[in-house]
Design an enzyme around this catalytic site. Structure first.
Site, PDB file in Angstrom:
ATOM      1  N   ASN A 151      -5.800  -1.994   0.707  1.00  0.00           N
ATOM      2  CA  ASN A 151      -6.191  -2.857  -0.417  1.00  0.00           C
ATOM      3  C   ASN A 151      -6.524  -4.251   0.106  1.00  0.00           C
ATOM      4  O   ASN A 151      -7.561  -4.838  -0.219  1.00  0.00           O
ATOM      5  CB  ASN A 151      -5.070  -2.958  -1.455  1.00  0.00           C
ATOM      6  CG  ASN A 151      -4.570  -1.600  -1.899  1.00  0.00           C
ATOM      7  OD1 ASN A 151      -5.285  -0.610  -1.767  1.00  0.00           O
ATOM      8  ND2 ASN A 151      -3.355  -1.535  -2.404  1.00  0.00           N
ATOM      9  N   ASP A 152      -5.619  -4.777   0.922  1.00  0.00           N
ATOM     10  CA  ASP A 152      -5.874  -6.097   1.488  1.00  0.00           C
ATOM     11  C   ASP A 152      -6.830  -6.030   2.674  1.00  0.00           C
ATOM     12  O   ASP A 152      -7.693  -6.887   2.830  1.00  0.00           O
ATOM     13  CB  ASP A 152      -4.553  -6.771   1.906  1.00  0.00           C
ATOM     14  CG  ASP A 152      -3.870  -7.419   0.705  1.00  0.00           C
ATOM     15  OD1 ASP A 152      -4.585  -8.058  -0.095  1.00  0.00           O
ATOM     16  OD2 ASP A 152      -2.654  -7.264   0.557  1.00  0.00           O
ATOM     17  N   GLU A 189      -2.942  -4.968   7.447  1.00  0.00           N
ATOM     18  CA  GLU A 189      -3.733  -5.294   6.255  1.00  0.00           C
ATOM     19  C   GLU A 189      -4.566  -6.556   6.448  1.00  0.00           C
ATOM     20  O   GLU A 189      -5.150  -7.061   5.507  1.00  0.00           O
ATOM     21  CB  GLU A 189      -2.859  -5.363   4.999  1.00  0.00           C
ATOM     22  CG  GLU A 189      -1.649  -6.241   5.119  1.00  0.00           C
ATOM     23  CD  GLU A 189      -0.761  -6.202   3.875  1.00  0.00           C
ATOM     24  OE1 GLU A 189      -1.156  -5.648   2.844  1.00  0.00           O
ATOM     25  OE2 GLU A 189       0.335  -6.767   3.952  1.00  0.00           O
ATOM     26  N   ARG A 231       7.709  -1.583  -2.839  1.00  0.00           N
ATOM     27  CA  ARG A 231       7.264  -2.975  -3.010  1.00  0.00           C
ATOM     28  C   ARG A 231       8.441  -3.814  -3.510  1.00  0.00           C
ATOM     29  O   ARG A 231       8.642  -3.970  -4.715  1.00  0.00           O
ATOM     30  CB  ARG A 231       6.096  -3.043  -3.999  1.00  0.00           C
ATOM     31  CG  ARG A 231       4.797  -2.440  -3.482  1.00  0.00           C
ATOM     32  CD  ARG A 231       3.683  -2.582  -4.512  1.00  0.00           C
ATOM     33  NE  ARG A 231       2.363  -2.451  -3.940  1.00  0.00           N
ATOM     34  CZ  ARG A 231       1.612  -1.348  -4.009  1.00  0.00           C
ATOM     35  NH1 ARG A 231       2.067  -0.268  -4.615  1.00  0.00           N
ATOM     36  NH2 ARG A 231       0.402  -1.329  -3.462  1.00  0.00           N
ATOM     37  N   ARG A 258     -10.100  -8.829  -4.156  1.00  0.00           N
ATOM     38  CA  ARG A 258      -9.792  -7.551  -4.811  1.00  0.00           C
ATOM     39  C   ARG A 258      -9.529  -7.708  -6.308  1.00  0.00           C
ATOM     40  O   ARG A 258      -9.499  -6.731  -7.059  1.00  0.00           O
ATOM     41  CB  ARG A 258      -8.617  -6.851  -4.118  1.00  0.00           C
ATOM     42  CG  ARG A 258      -7.284  -7.543  -4.266  1.00  0.00           C
ATOM     43  CD  ARG A 258      -6.246  -6.981  -3.298  1.00  0.00           C
ATOM     44  NE  ARG A 258      -5.242  -6.166  -3.937  1.00  0.00           N
ATOM     45  CZ  ARG A 258      -4.100  -5.777  -3.365  1.00  0.00           C
ATOM     46  NH1 ARG A 258      -3.837  -6.111  -2.116  1.00  0.00           N
ATOM     47  NH2 ARG A 258      -3.238  -5.056  -3.991  1.00  0.00           N
ATOM     48  N   ARG A 270       9.368  -2.509   2.069  1.00  0.00           N
ATOM     49  CA  ARG A 270       8.565  -3.629   2.550  1.00  0.00           C
ATOM     50  C   ARG A 270       9.253  -4.923   2.146  1.00  0.00           C
ATOM     51  O   ARG A 270       9.662  -5.066   0.984  1.00  0.00           O
ATOM     52  CB  ARG A 270       7.168  -3.568   1.936  1.00  0.00           C
ATOM     53  CG  ARG A 270       6.350  -4.803   2.279  1.00  0.00           C
ATOM     54  CD  ARG A 270       4.936  -4.677   1.816  1.00  0.00           C
ATOM     55  NE  ARG A 270       4.797  -4.890   0.381  1.00  0.00           N
ATOM     56  CZ  ARG A 270       3.650  -4.750  -0.267  1.00  0.00           C
ATOM     57  NH1 ARG A 270       2.567  -4.372   0.392  1.00  0.00           N
ATOM     58  NH2 ARG A 270       3.574  -4.962  -1.558  1.00  0.00           N
ATOM     59  N   HIS A 319       9.485  -3.569 -21.740  1.00  0.00           N
ATOM     60  CA  HIS A 319      10.316  -2.398 -21.469  1.00  0.00           C
ATOM     61  C   HIS A 319       9.788  -1.157 -22.175  1.00  0.00           C
ATOM     62  O   HIS A 319       9.991  -0.044 -21.714  1.00  0.00           O
ATOM     63  CB  HIS A 319      11.757  -2.670 -21.893  1.00  0.00           C
ATOM     64  CG  HIS A 319      12.468  -3.535 -20.921  1.00  0.00           C
ATOM     65  ND1 HIS A 319      12.649  -4.879 -21.114  1.00  0.00           N
ATOM     66  CD2 HIS A 319      12.996  -3.254 -19.715  1.00  0.00           C
ATOM     67  CE1 HIS A 319      13.283  -5.379 -20.080  1.00  0.00           C
ATOM     68  NE2 HIS A 319      13.503  -4.424 -19.210  1.00  0.00           N
ATOM     69  N   CYS A 342      -0.869   3.285   3.192  1.00  0.00           N
ATOM     70  CA  CYS A 342      -0.231   3.140   1.874  1.00  0.00           C
ATOM     71  C   CYS A 342      -1.135   2.419   0.872  1.00  0.00           C
ATOM     72  O   CYS A 342      -0.764   2.251  -0.286  1.00  0.00           O
ATOM     73  CB  CYS A 342       1.108   2.430   2.005  1.00  0.00           C
ATOM     74  SG  CYS A 342       0.982   0.777   2.686  1.00  0.00           S
TER      75      CYS A 342
HETATM   76  C1  PEP Z   1      -2.316  -3.028   0.566  1.00  0.00           C
HETATM   77  O1  PEP Z   1      -2.667  -4.201   0.694  1.00  0.00           O
HETATM   78  O2  PEP Z   1      -3.054  -2.058   0.812  1.00  0.00           O
HETATM   79  C2  PEP Z   1      -0.966  -2.707   0.078  1.00  0.00           C
HETATM   80  C3  PEP Z   1      -0.525  -1.463   0.043  1.00  0.00           C
HETATM   81  O3  PEP Z   1      -0.197  -3.727  -0.395  1.00  0.00           O
HETATM   82  P1  PEP Z   1      -0.389  -4.389  -1.847  1.00  0.00           P
HETATM   83  O4  PEP Z   1      -1.334  -3.548  -2.621  1.00  0.00           O
HETATM   84  O5  PEP Z   1       0.957  -4.448  -2.446  1.00  0.00           O
HETATM   85  O6  PEP Z   1      -0.955  -5.729  -1.494  1.00  0.00           O
HETATM   86 MG    MG Z   2      -1.248  -5.799   0.639  1.00  0.00          MG
END
Ligand code: PEP
Ligand code: MG
Length: 539
Positions: A453-454, A430, A295, A464, A331, A188, A501
């Site tokens: 990201n994914d 993704e 998230r 990643r 999400r 915290h 995103c």
């Molecule tokens: C992504 O995969 O780009 C994404 C935004 O989700 P996370 O980073 O939470 O997997």
């Molecule tokens: Mg993702």
């Protein structure tokens, strides 16, 4: 000059004097008492006072750092009022005839140890809280006030560890930043540092913080480093950096209230990514036009058991209310892979990123999914909600989701519970599979949000999480852009919109390119919203 490295929990820079804070290292002596009834009465009186202090702290925290961070003081108050904890102290006083402070100290340590031995990370971290509560009680008992006011100039606190109440009790205007020998990003205290917007390092590698008391320091949260007794060259280099940073921040403020529009006059939606209410507050503060990715799994990760429908309803409702009529895209649960928590009892897998995660869990454990959807549709009455599904790879999955949504809505109707009927439903793009069939998926949903990201890790087959593969990782890989372009075209052909995103959306080197490809929305972390607006207005 001494250079120390740590883990940054907030990226900013400060320059100032270090002040060592020994905070909670008060020593308690044991002695025998004669009248255990009056000692118990003393303890009860101190406990009552401590409860009042915590109520005041809670109110202060609500005003200064928001409800999410304030919750810890409510939790501390509950610990103080916990009957097991109270009984343990009173029994020690009456059976062992020991002084109240000693009984509290022993009980606090016992409970802290119990938390430390638990399997769950979150519960283990509560050991600090129970220690903090006991410490407060001892200090109240001896009329010793927690001394946050001893500093007459703004300082950087150096400590072995800080408790949440230590952190909050330091007058904000005197706290430049802090560095801790211990601490974890989940604690915290780290959360408070982020919400207060002060640079902070945890896990700083040093054997003795105490010896730096009174020394000049530069704390650089951007590069996770602290320089103690900086040489002239470093000092003047950082003076410049700080001046530039503050000039930049001030200048960006003028963009608040301005439209997010390209040079050619195209309006872009500028949304924020968020994981909790504090991020939402930050998003509002930085003029977000919506939340592009909430998230929701963070809510699950913060809990030691499945969050109930009511808990979730309250959390989503608060997010929606904070954002008013601005859109909030929540999400659904994206648990699994690196985001694991014990109570889901997920097996270890050879390939967790390609394993049992996100939608796959929701569709095979519908009781979990339905609880979340019920909370979401009920909360939908309090703002402008949209729902987004992660890790989609097929049309069948969307059909299954829609069937579950219908069931949930029917059940809510039968129970007479109010809910929002028409909520936009989108999916994340993704996986390469989703991008490659985006023409079909686009007919079934209201919008896409590209999770780069994914999408990047699956397209390049580069984990990643794996630092060792960074050399091979190309965030601007042509294949990723092809999949992005394909998805944008597919959804636009249906007259619908698409956002981004993933972190690539916050990469200024490709903002222009993404706009040219047709991206309608960028969702980035709250701290860079205004910089992003500037970039878009220049594109
Ligand atoms: C992504 O995969 O780009 C994404 C935004 O989700 P996370 O980073 O939470 O997997
Ligand atoms: Mg993702």
């Amino acid at each position: 000059m001494v250079t120390l490295y740590g883990e940054s929990v907030y990226k900013d820079i400060c320059i100032g004097k270090l002040s060592y804070y020994g905070g909670k290292e008060s020593t308690v002596t044991q002695y025998q008492i004669e009248d255990s009834d009056s000692e118990i009465a003393n303890y009860k009186e101190a406990s009552q006072k401590a409860v009042e202090q915590l109520k005041m702290l809670y109110d202060k925290a609500i005003r200064e750092v928001g409800e999410d961070s304030a919750a810890i003081f409510e939790a501390h108050r509950m610990m103080l009022e916990d009957s097991e904890y109270q009984k343990a102290i009173e029994t020690l006083i009456s059976t062992e005839k020991v002084n109240a402070a000693y009984a509290i100290s022993v009980t606090g340590k016992k409970f802290a140890k119990m938390f430390q031995n638990m399997d769950n990370d979150y519960m283990r971290e509560r050991a600090v809280d129970v220690q903090d509560v006991s410490d407060r009680l001892i200090k109240t008992l001896s009329n010793e006030t927690l001394d946050g006011n001893k500093f007459d100039e703004p300082v950087i606190i150096a400590a072995r560890d800080l408790t949440p109440s230590d952190t909050l009790q330091f007058p904000k205007e005197k706290l430049l930043g802090f560095m801790l020998e211990q601490g974890s990003a989940n604690s915290h205290t780290a959360i408070l540092a982020r919400s207060m917007g002060i640079p902070a390092l945890i896990s700083v590698q040093t054997l003795c913080m105490e010896k730096y008391d009174g020394h000049q320091a530069i704390l650089d949260g951007e590069n996770s480093v602290v320089y103690i007794d900086p040489d002239e060259e470093t000092f003047s280099e950082y003076e410049k950096k700080v001046a530039e940073l503050s000039k930049k921040k001030k200048k960006l403020q003028s963009l608040k209230g301005k439209e997010t529009i390209t040079r050619s006059g195209r309006k872009i939606r500028l949304y924020a990514n968020a994981g909790n209410l504090m991020d939402v507050d930050n998003a509002v503060e930085n003029d977000a036009e919506g939340i592009g990715l909430f998230r929701s799994e963070f809510l699950y990760l913060e809990n030691s058991d499945f969050p109930t429908e009511e808990q979730q309803f309250e959390a989503y409702k608060q997010v929606l209310e904070k954002m008013g009529d601005r859109q909030v895209i929540i999400r659904t649960l994206d648990i699994g892979a690196d985001k694991k928590t014990d109570y889901f009892k997920l097996d270890d897998e050879e390939n967790p990123a390609m394993g049992y995660r996100a939608l796959r869990i929701c569709l095979t454990r519908p009781e979990i999914f339905k609880t979340q959807l019920r909370a979401l549709y009920r909360a939908g009455c309090y703002g402008n909600l949209a729902i987004m599904i992660p890790m989609v790879i097929s049309l069948e999955e969307i059909q299954m989701v829609r069937e579950i949504i219908l069931q949930v809505q029917q059940e809510l109707k039968q129970e007479g519970k109010p809910y929002k009927e028409n909520v936009e439903l989108g999916i994340m793009i993704e996986t390469p599979a989703a991008a490659l069939i985006s023409d079909k998926l686009a007919k079934e949903v209201d919008f896409f949000s590209i999770g780069t990201n994914d999408l990047s890790q699956y397209t390049m087959a580069i984990d990643r999480q794996n630092q060792n593969l960074q050399h091979f990782f190309n965030p601007h890989h042509e294949a990723v852009f092809k999949l992005i372009e394909m998805s944008i075209q597919a959804i636009h052909n249906e007259g619908k919109w698409v956002g981004i995103c993933g972190e690539l959306g916050a990469d200024f080197d490709v903002t222009q390119k993404l706009i040219e490809m047709g991206i309608d929305e960028f969702s980035v972390s709250p701290g860079i919203l205004l910089e992003m607006r500037k970039k878009i207005r220049e594109s």
